[in-house]
Design an enzyme around this catalytic site. Structure first.
Site, PDB file in Angstrom:
ATOM      1  N   GLU A  92     -29.313  92.892 -44.325  1.00  0.00           N
ATOM      2  CA  GLU A  92     -28.481  93.911 -43.365  1.00  0.00           C
ATOM      3  C   GLU A  92     -28.655  93.520 -42.229  1.00  0.00           C
ATOM      4  O   GLU A  92     -27.956  93.756 -41.113  1.00  0.00           O
ATOM      5  CB  GLU A  92     -28.938  95.278 -43.738  1.00  0.00           C
ATOM      6  CG  GLU A  92     -28.468  95.715 -45.120  1.00  0.00           C
ATOM      7  CD  GLU A  92     -27.021  95.785 -45.419  1.00  0.00           C
ATOM      8  OE1 GLU A  92     -26.366  95.866 -44.667  1.00  0.00           O
ATOM      9  OE2 GLU A  92     -26.685  95.818 -46.588  1.00  0.00           O
ATOM     10  N   SER A 370      -9.495 130.590 -90.212  1.00  0.00           N
ATOM     11  CA  SER A 370      -9.998 131.283 -91.231  1.00  0.00           C
ATOM     12  C   SER A 370     -11.261 131.706 -90.793  1.00  0.00           C
ATOM     13  O   SER A 370     -12.267 132.747 -91.136  1.00  0.00           O
ATOM     14  CB  SER A 370     -10.094 130.885 -92.476  1.00  0.00           C
ATOM     15  OG  SER A 370      -8.796 130.620 -92.914  1.00  0.00           O
TER      16      SER A 370
END
Lengths: 668, 271
Positions: A92, A370
């Site tokens: 960087e 059910s």
């Protein structure tokens, strides 16, 4: 002489022009500074304050930390691998330790390239400028923003040491995959602390901030490796490592953690818990308040749930002969609730969180089929004075519906058994008997019972509600059946035991309040019938799979086979399992045969329960006072050897309350 | 000459700036000096403000809770406690505080809330970790909690119960005639005690279960009344004391069967 004068004059003019330009530049820059300075953001002092944001932590029921919200785990420079520091600086800003915030030569060069070489863009931001940008500015690309960023960088350099700047930088840069700061990134990508990063791993991480999405190693591993190699090359170029070290590191392919995507939490349970917290306290408190949340999640049960659902889905895929490339595989959801308190101990909202974050356990309202009948039977026993030994007739039924065609429910098997007791009717899940019951109780009664048990989803007042035509969530079903498991005492389901502020002061705690909502005796009668479902009924696959503990439950399969459920419980744990597709699609084999809850969901339930209750003492359901058991012929509703039953009669034991007797003329 | 000097001067300035960065440092220091005057804008300040707001919100919650806890500690009756712990709010209750509030209750109200024997058992059980009360729309709920916040015993102080307590507290400055529950069953003290003393000795302890409550009072008993309703096997007796022209009533509980014997004796006396 004349020529010399001419050159001299030329130089003088050049000098003056240069001076004028320099003066103009200085004046313009000064003016720009004066204009910009008043809107320039204030820099926190000391700089370390920016990483001093308290973390919200979530703990499981055993006190182990499940996760930290805020995506950042600040760490001191001394706890970060030097490889990473070197890699970041080399990539960087290799003159980081020399400049005072701005690399002038690189800036001038970048400016020249940007102005005079259209299409080419060259970055010149130093680490300090990147820090300034991340802390204060948007990602809008304008010259003014760049200039303001540069000014802030100069101020940061003037007031902070290089160590402080680097410390702030590595703790706030974004690496993608939800990771902010190097410690978090090291854990997310490699499952290790930042101090343990080796050269290859450190270089890979250092390459990510340039474009966290583009280089996300979970999604674009090869691209991330190429970027990693560039970082290693830079490190060698600036002399931080030798060429040999760079080559050796390039040969390594770092192994990533099992995390497959950049999703937020990786857990359906934590997603649901965060939603609840946000609703209760707001986002500021949850994400920035540094609170401590003690959840109900039992890690052992959650692991069992994850494993049971994964295995169950594999089984279902095989049953359905699913193609592995099928973009929409069947899904599942599982919720386990502690019957004594309502604590949600495990929750699975789908087969793979990383492929779909939609939480089917609490967000998906599906028809229970059910599975809804226990509410009907309780209602019928309670309001019509029936009991498990009451005889009814399984026959074709037509129920007139006002303003609509008559309702003609069919049995799953499409056959009729004639006279049969209610216990057997539930065990065999006979729809025509359920229809006759709901005709007498009315849909209101069934809905009322369901509501008492904890069903909160909207339910339509129609007869078919008794056969589960109203959508409910697995969480509701697990919680509602938990009311049956605790003999009619309702506990609200909850996921949070306690919340503390950053100083440990309790701001919320849950008190599990039991409220009797159903009659204990009647509830026990329904539970006894549901035990029969597991032992010999539609969920007998549970026994076939070797689960032998006392258990009760009910399967549910919708007519279209779109939803297959099993919700069941032991005295201590109530668990609901749903399986089906997200979109309307039938669960069926290649031959078109529908897959029921007993085949798809019940095995997942059994597998989960087997793991969850391992090493737990076996408990049976407690029998309420006033209950007695009697043996009954399932075809006559009378005790064997009365009413002319022969010795081959099929008999079962039914629990009866004090005022109830067999063989009474209660046939509705 | 001037031009050369100017040239070298400018060159020296530019070179020294590139070499020593004095321009950046100067500007940096100037900006630092204006730092406090500049706005708190940007992502980091937004986050900071969110943290600030979160802490303010949390502090508000904690302060409210602490206030409730303080007021709860200072409450002198369950009615007062119900007034401060509003629906949705909760606070812990010290064991001794609970005992004090419980002992303040009229005996029958106390027995209705929880049997004293059960309370003795609760306080003796090692599983009891704390007492917690929570405001509800229908009143106040008190929980005796074990480990993991499991509820060992839950007491519901609904509005009806609390209203009755209020009423009973007011009774002390009333006259028996003003209390509808005693209507038609008020007797002069001498008639009442004559009938009472005519009963066998073994009946008396069940009739005046707490004679100390009566002995503690100053003044003389002028009248006594029998409540028209039984609760949990007990019936209330009201004794109207008179002192310096003022009246007050003391309520005591009597066993239902003993009161029935007393009523018979009173009826016989009247005949």
């Amino acid at each position: 002489m004349k020529g010399f004068c001419f050159i001299y004059r030329g130089l003088r003019i050049t000098l003056y022009i240069t001076l004028i330009l320099v003066a103009f530049f200085i004046l313009a820059a000064g003016g720009l500074v004066l204009v910009s300075v008043k809107d320039l953001p204030q820099v926190p002092e000391p700089l370390g304050r920016i990483i001093d944001v308290p973390q919200t932590e979530v703990f499981d029921a055993t006190g182990q930390r499940l996760m930290t919200l805020g995506m950042r785990e600040p760490v001191g420079l001394s706890f970060v691998s030097p490889h990473f520091i070197n890699a970041v600086v080399a990539t960087e800003d290799h003159r980081f330790f020399e400049h005072h915030g701005v690399n002038k030569l690189r800036t001038i060069k970048a400016l020249y390239v940007t102005l005079f070489e259209p299409g080419r863009v060259q970055g010149a931001s130093t680490i300090t400028q990147q820090l300034a940008k991340n802390l204060f500015f948007s990602f809008e690309k304008t010259y003014l923003r760049k200039f303001r960023e540069m000014l802030v960088a100069l101020q940061i350099e003037a007031t902070s040491t290089k160590q402080e700047i680097l410390h702030a930088y590595i703790n706030q840069i974004h690496f993608g995959a939800g990771a902010q700061g190097v410690e978090r990134a090291a854990r997310v990508f490699f499952g290790i602390p930042a101090s343990d990063l080796n050269l290859s791993q450190a270089a890979l991480l250092a390459g990510l901030p340039k474009s966290p999405t583009r280089y996300n190693p979970f999604r674009h591993y090869e691209r991330a490796i190429t970027r990693r190699n560039f970082v290693l090359q830079r490190m060698a170029e600036v002399g931080q490592i030798t060429r040999q070290e760079a080559i050796a590191a390039m040969a390594v392919r770092p192994e990533l953690t099992m995390r497959k995507s950049d999703s937020r939490t990786g857990s359906y349970f934590i997603d649901a818990l965060i939603s609840q917290l946000v609703e209760k306290y707001g986002e500021d408190v949850v994400f920035h308040g540094g609170i401590k949340v003690y959840s109900t999640l039992d890690p052992k049960l959650q692991a069992a749930a994850d494993s049971a659902v994964a295995k169950g889905m594999e089984r279902l895929d095989t049953m359905m002969e699913m193609d592995s490339r099928d973009e929409e595989p069947p899904q599942a959801a599982l919720v386990a609730v502690d019957t004594g308190s309502g604590a949600v101990k495990a929750l699975v909202g789908g087969r793979d969180y990383f492929k779909s974050e939609f939480n089917r356990a609490i967000q998906s309202q599906r028809r229970p089929g059910s599975g809804f009948k226990p509410f009907l039977y309780y209602c019928a026993f309670n309001e019509l004075g029936l009991h498990p030994g009451t005889i009814m007739t399984d026959r074709p039924v037509t129920i007139p519906v006002k303003g609509a065609p008559a309702w003609r429910p069919q049995n799953f098997e499409r056959t009729f058994q004639g006279d049969i007791i209610l216990k057997q009717a539930l065990t065999s899940s006979i729809n025509t008997i359920a229809a006759q019951l709901v005709e007498q109780t009315g849909p209101d009664g069934v809905i009322r019972t369901a509501r008492l048990c904890g069903i909160t989803s909207p339910l339509e007042k129609v007869y078919s509600i008794a056969l589960g035509t109203g959508g409910v969530t697995p969480l509701e079903m697990a919680s509602a059946f938990s009311t049956f498991a605790s003999n009619g005492v309702r506990h609200e389901p909850f996921m949070i035991w306690r919340v503390e502020d950053p100083f440990g002061r309790v701001i919320y705690e849950h008190i599990p309040q039991g409220r009797r909502v159903l009659d204990a005796g009647t509830t026990f009668q329904v539970v006894d019938m549901m035990r029969s479902v597991v032992d010999v009924g539609s969920a007998r696959s549970i026994r076939q799979l070797g689960f032998t503990r006392p258990a009760a439950g009910k399967t549910g399969t919708t007519d279209s086979f779109n939803d297959a459920w099993f919700t069941g419980f032991t005295p201590s744990l109530s668990v609901s399992v749903w399986t089906g597709f997200d979109r309307e699609r039938k669960l069926a084999t290649r031959t078109g045969m529908g897959i029921t809850g007993g085949r798809a969901a019940a095995p997942i339930w059994a597998d989960f329960m087997d793991q969850a209750l391992r090493n737990e003492p076996e408990r049976d359901f407690s029998i309420p006072r006033g209950i007695r058991f009697e043996t009954v012929d399932i075809k006559t509703g009378c005790a064997p050897d009365t009413h002319g039953t022969d010795g081959n009669a099929e008999v079962v034991r039914v629990p009866l309350k004090e005022n109830q007797n067999l063989c009474q003329e209660t046939k509705p | 000459m001037f031009n050369l000097v100017l040239f070298f001067l400018v060159a020296a300035v530019v070179f020294s700036e590139f070499r020593f960065d004095w321009g950046e440092q100067l500007l940096g220091r100037y900006l630092a000096s204006t730092n406090a005057l500049r706005p708190e804008t940007g992502v980091i300040w937004t986050t900071g403000n969110q943290t600030q707001r979160a802490h303010t919100h949390l502090d508000t919650i904690v302060t409210e809770r602490q206030d409730q806890a303080r007021v709860a500690r200072e409450a002198t009756s369950f009615s007062q406690l119900a007034q401060v712990v509003l629906p949705g709010q909760w606070t812990g209750l010290d064991r001794e505080r609970f005992k004090a509030l419980y002992l303040e209750l009229p005996e029958d109200a106390a027995a209705t809330l929880i049997d004293p024997i059960e309370l003795v058992w609760l306080f003796g059980t090692p599983g009891l970790t704390r007492i917690f009360c929570q405001g509800k729309t229908q009143g106040l709920e008190i929980y005796f909690l074990g480990s993991n916040n499991r509820v060992i015993r839950q007491l519901d102080l609904n509005h009806q119960f609390l209203a009755n307590l209020e009423k009973e507290e007011n009774f002390f400055s009333e006259r028996l005639e003003n209390i509808p529950g005693f209507a038609g069953r008020i007797f002069p003290a001498d008639v009442f005690f004559t009938a009472l003393l005519s009963l066998p000795a073994e009946v008396l302890p069940d009739l005046i279960t707490t004679p100390k409550a009566l002995l503690r009072e100053r003044g003389t008993i002028v009248r006594a009344g029998i409540w028209n309703e039984a609760k949990s096997g007990y019936i209330r007796l009201g004794f109207e004391f008179k002192e310096n022209g003022e009246t007050r009533i003391i309520l005591v509980r009597a066993r239902e069967w003993a009161v029935w014997r007393l009523s018979m004796a009173l009826t016989r006396g009247e005949q």
